[in-house]
Write an enzyme that holds these catalytic residues in place. Structure first.
Site, PDB file in Angstrom:
ATOM      1  N   CYS A  27      32.811  43.927  44.301  1.00 57.81           N
ATOM      2  CA  CYS A  27      34.109  43.336  43.935  1.00 57.81           C
ATOM      3  C   CYS A  27      33.853  42.659  42.442  1.00 57.81           C
ATOM      4  O   CYS A  27      34.028  43.619  41.641  1.00 57.81           O
ATOM      5  CB  CYS A  27      34.525  42.017  44.937  1.00 57.81           C
ATOM      6  SG  CYS A  27      36.333  41.705  44.925  1.00 57.81           S
TER       7      CYS A  27
ATOM      8  N   HIS B 251      34.918  45.197  50.048  1.00 62.04           N
ATOM      9  CA  HIS B 251      33.705  44.419  50.477  1.00 62.04           C
ATOM     10  C   HIS B 251      33.286  45.330  51.653  1.00 62.04           C
ATOM     11  O   HIS B 251      33.416  44.893  52.602  1.00 62.04           O
ATOM     12  CB  HIS B 251      33.944  43.172  50.963  1.00 62.04           C
ATOM     13  CG  HIS B 251      34.368  42.123  49.979  1.00 62.04           C
ATOM     14  ND1 HIS B 251      33.564  41.382  49.336  1.00 62.04           N
ATOM     15  CD2 HIS B 251      35.467  41.939  49.145  1.00 62.04           C
ATOM     16  CE1 HIS B 251      34.302  40.625  48.467  1.00 62.04           C
ATOM     17  NE2 HIS B 251      35.513  41.075  48.130  1.00 62.04           N
TER      18      HIS B 251
ATOM     19  N   GLU C 242      30.316  44.927  52.890  1.00 64.06           N
ATOM     20  CA  GLU C 242      29.740  44.113  53.786  1.00 64.06           C
ATOM     21  C   GLU C 242      30.255  43.446  55.098  1.00 64.06           C
ATOM     22  O   GLU C 242      29.826  43.080  56.131  1.00 64.06           O
ATOM     23  CB  GLU C 242      29.119  43.088  53.138  1.00 64.06           C
ATOM     24  CG  GLU C 242      29.926  41.750  52.655  1.00 64.06           C
ATOM     25  CD  GLU C 242      30.640  42.179  51.318  1.00 64.06           C
ATOM     26  OE1 GLU C 242      30.855  43.289  50.887  1.00 64.06           O
ATOM     27  OE2 GLU C 242      31.219  41.021  50.559  1.00 64.06           O
TER      28      GLU C 242
HETATM   29  N1  GLN Z   1      37.333  37.349  41.015  1.00 66.36           N
HETATM   30  C1  GLN Z   1      37.620  38.614  41.159  1.00 66.36           C
HETATM   31  C2  GLN Z   1      38.883  39.056  41.619  1.00 66.36           C
HETATM   32  O1  GLN Z   1      39.741  37.987  42.124  1.00 66.36           O
HETATM   33  C3  GLN Z   1      36.583  39.319  42.185  1.00 66.36           C
HETATM   34  C4  GLN Z   1      36.956  38.551  43.704  1.00 66.36           C
HETATM   35  C5  GLN Z   1      35.588  38.923  44.392  1.00 66.36           C
HETATM   36  O2  GLN Z   1      34.515  39.133  43.901  1.00 66.36           O
HETATM   37  N2  GLN Z   1      35.871  38.667  45.836  1.00 66.36           N
HETATM   38  O3  GLN Z   1      39.483  40.093  41.555  1.00 66.36           O
END
Ligand code: GLN
Length: 555
Positions: free
Chosen positions: A384, A510, A512
């Protein structure tokens, strides 16, 4: 069987005793005996969900397939049971009140005074029964967050008291988890805190049916007898939960203590089918006898609290076991990484993971990590925000886009390579408004990551507002960073990879959240495989150097 049975798990004496792990372990044992089970967590705080919480408060925010932002215990439930959870599995006081207040505004209460009892307690009871009804589970385990005696958990405790009457004795039971501390000066285990905490439950009108006692040392028969006598439970209902080397051993420890049999007996359910824990034991065997070791750096800004990255560290445990490899996870603070100390901070690693996150604190350290991994051919996984950092780094240092950035960090960057998603523009409220939950991703067959997934269409969970800016895709691909995973419906970039590199992958989702004991996530499994490759190569180089040194000395 058509009636769902309910098990409530409360906690006493102190927080952090591991109610989530005990609940998940019991659920695992019941599942292994052929019952369908789910676990629900009731959290006493007033936030509607943990999505708006800083990870320093309660650790990571876990995301379900249906896009619920939930407590991290739901991650344990999924990892143990290998079945997905959903919004109904996590309820907070905030959500309960929100719903009651909405009903009041609609006039549903027909002029009645709206009160904690019965309106809030009814709402809590409904949300407990809803999980069982909606999915037709044989057994629902409901974990009550907090510790008995907390003001904020009183309505939950009262709801459990009422439900015990509503459901009847063989349809529900209460398990109370407490601590039996060991006093090294007198060399004794102490039962008084347990007695007090059970008394507090009794004052609230609840007699626990089973006591699970967390302890550092084995409980003698004397201690068990004493607890049974003072706390008004059968001796067979006093269960020892001794410290374990890994949480994944707890189901077996609970089986040794016959927790599952005791529970089934009390619920009037047959316990004749032996639990099938073969694959679980196989996993534990691999976990405990690794043949190799790799050192992975987890670079993030919440590293002081390991719970902030719970699903990531557990995914490494699963992927390590799958590869028969011990994963030594080094938590590295991204704010402490700068251009000058990369060798010292990162040089010894066999792989690096740049963690998810929000806001600009520690961002440059994450970008420097991506650069170091790219330039030194070290396996890299960006998740992310971690993927977004890798993109920014590539833009700045390979494409020569000076001051390239995500517009989350710099709204006026000349190269917004990561930008706000179209549907996010105009959204100002923070709670529950991100791109959340499972979305499809089509994988390019000619990619490294396809070798991991071995399938062309996957569903992965999301939690973000920003995305790769497709305006720059051609530039990236021409310079060697390729989009190898794309959302087929929206064209959003999901996976970036550098084919020339040993293993350099950034994922917008994600992975994970989907790794479980029985289904380790392929991205983590392949990442560890790549790190093992590098570790072996380093060892070979060291050996060759040693041989050369010896030969030189002999000549
Ligand atoms: N801050 C980034 C976004 O909103 C990444 C979010 C995250 O790592 N979950 O796109």
């Amino acid at each position: 069987m058509n009636t769902t049975k309910y098990i409530f798990v409360t906690g006493g004496v102190t927080s952090s005793l591991g109610k989530g792990i005990i609940s998940a372990s019991l659920a695992k044992l019941l599942q292994a005996r052929g019952y369908t089970v789910t676990i629900q967590k009731l959290d006493p705080y007033i936030n509607v969900d943990p999505g708006t919480l800083n990870p320093y408060e309660h650790g990571e925010c876990y995301v379900t397939n249906d896009g619920a932002e939930t407590d991290l215990d739901l991650g344990h439930y999924e990892r143990f049971l290998n079945t997905p959870t959903s919004q109904e599995n996590n309820v907070t006081t905030g959500r309960i009140y929100q719903s009651v207040i909405e009903k009041e505004r609609r006039g549903d209460y027909l002029g009645k005074t709206v009160q904690v009892i019965p309106h809030i307690t009814d709402e809590i009871k409904n949300s407990i029964r809803l999980v069982g009804k909606k999915y037709n589970y044989n057994i629902v385990i409901t974990e009550i967050g907090g510790t008995v005696g907390d003001i904020e958990s009183l309505p939950y405790i009262e709801s459990v008291r009422q439900l015990k009457w509503d459901l009847g004795p063989s349809n529900c039971l209460v398990i109370h988890l407490t601590l039996v501390p060991y006093l090294p000066t007198s060399g004794e285990l102490k039962t008084k805190p347990t007695q007090h905490s059970v008394k507090m439950l009794q004052e609230a009108g609840i007699q626990p049916d089973v006591l699970v006692l967390r302890t550092q040392k084995k409980l003698s028969d004397d201690i068990r007898n004493k607890v049974a006598l003072f706390c008004n439970v059968q001796i067979s209902s006093v269960i020892e939960s001794i410290d374990a080397s890994t949480i994944y051993e707890v189901p077996l420890l609970m089986q040794d203590e016959k927790l599952d049999e005791t529970v089934l007996h009390k619920l009037n359910l047959p316990a004749n089918q032996k639990p099938d824990l073969g694959p679980w034991k196989e996993f534990l065997k691999r976990l405990k006898s690794p043949k190799e070791t790799v050192r992975i750096g987890l670079v993030g800004k919440y590293v002081e609290l390991h719970d902030a990255y719970k699903s990531i560290s557990e995914s490494f445990t699963h992927a390590g076991a799958a590869n028969e490899c011990k994963v030594e996870l080094e938590y590295i603070h991204s704010e402490q990484i700068n251009e000058k100390n990369t060798v010292e901070k990162l040089g010894y690693l066999d792989g690096m993971l740049v963690a998810p996150g929000f806001g600009s604190r520690g961002i440059e350290g994450k970008i420097i990590t991506a650069k170091y991994a790219r330039e030194h051919n070290i396996p890299f996984l960006g998740i992310c925000l971690g993927m977004q950092c890798a993109v920014v780094e590539f833009a700045r240092n390979v494409l020569g886009f000076a001051k390239a950035n995500s517009t989350e960090m710099n709204r006026r960057t000349p190269y917004p390579v990561i930008d706000l998603m179209e549907e996010q523009k105009g959204i100002t409220a923070k709670g529950g408004t991100m791109r959340l939950g499972a979305y499809p991703c089509r994988i390019d067959k000619n990619s490294r990551i396809y070798q991991a997934y071995k399938t062309e269409l996957v569903n992965e969970r999301h939690r973000h507002r920003y995305e790769f800016n497709n305006k720059y895709l051609k530039d990236f691909e021409a310079a060697g960073m390729k989009a190898v995973g794309i959302n087929p419906d929206t064209n959003l970039v999901e996976i970036m990879e550098i084919p020339e590199h040993r293993w350099f992958v950034g994922v917008q989702f994600h992975p994970e959240y989907r790794s479980t004991v029985l289904q380790p996530h392929p991205v983590f499994v392949d990442f560890i495989k790549a790190a093992m490759g590098l570790a072996r190569k380093k060892q070979k180089t060291i050996k060759q150097k040693e041989i050369k040194e010896t030969e030189k000395n002999l000549n």
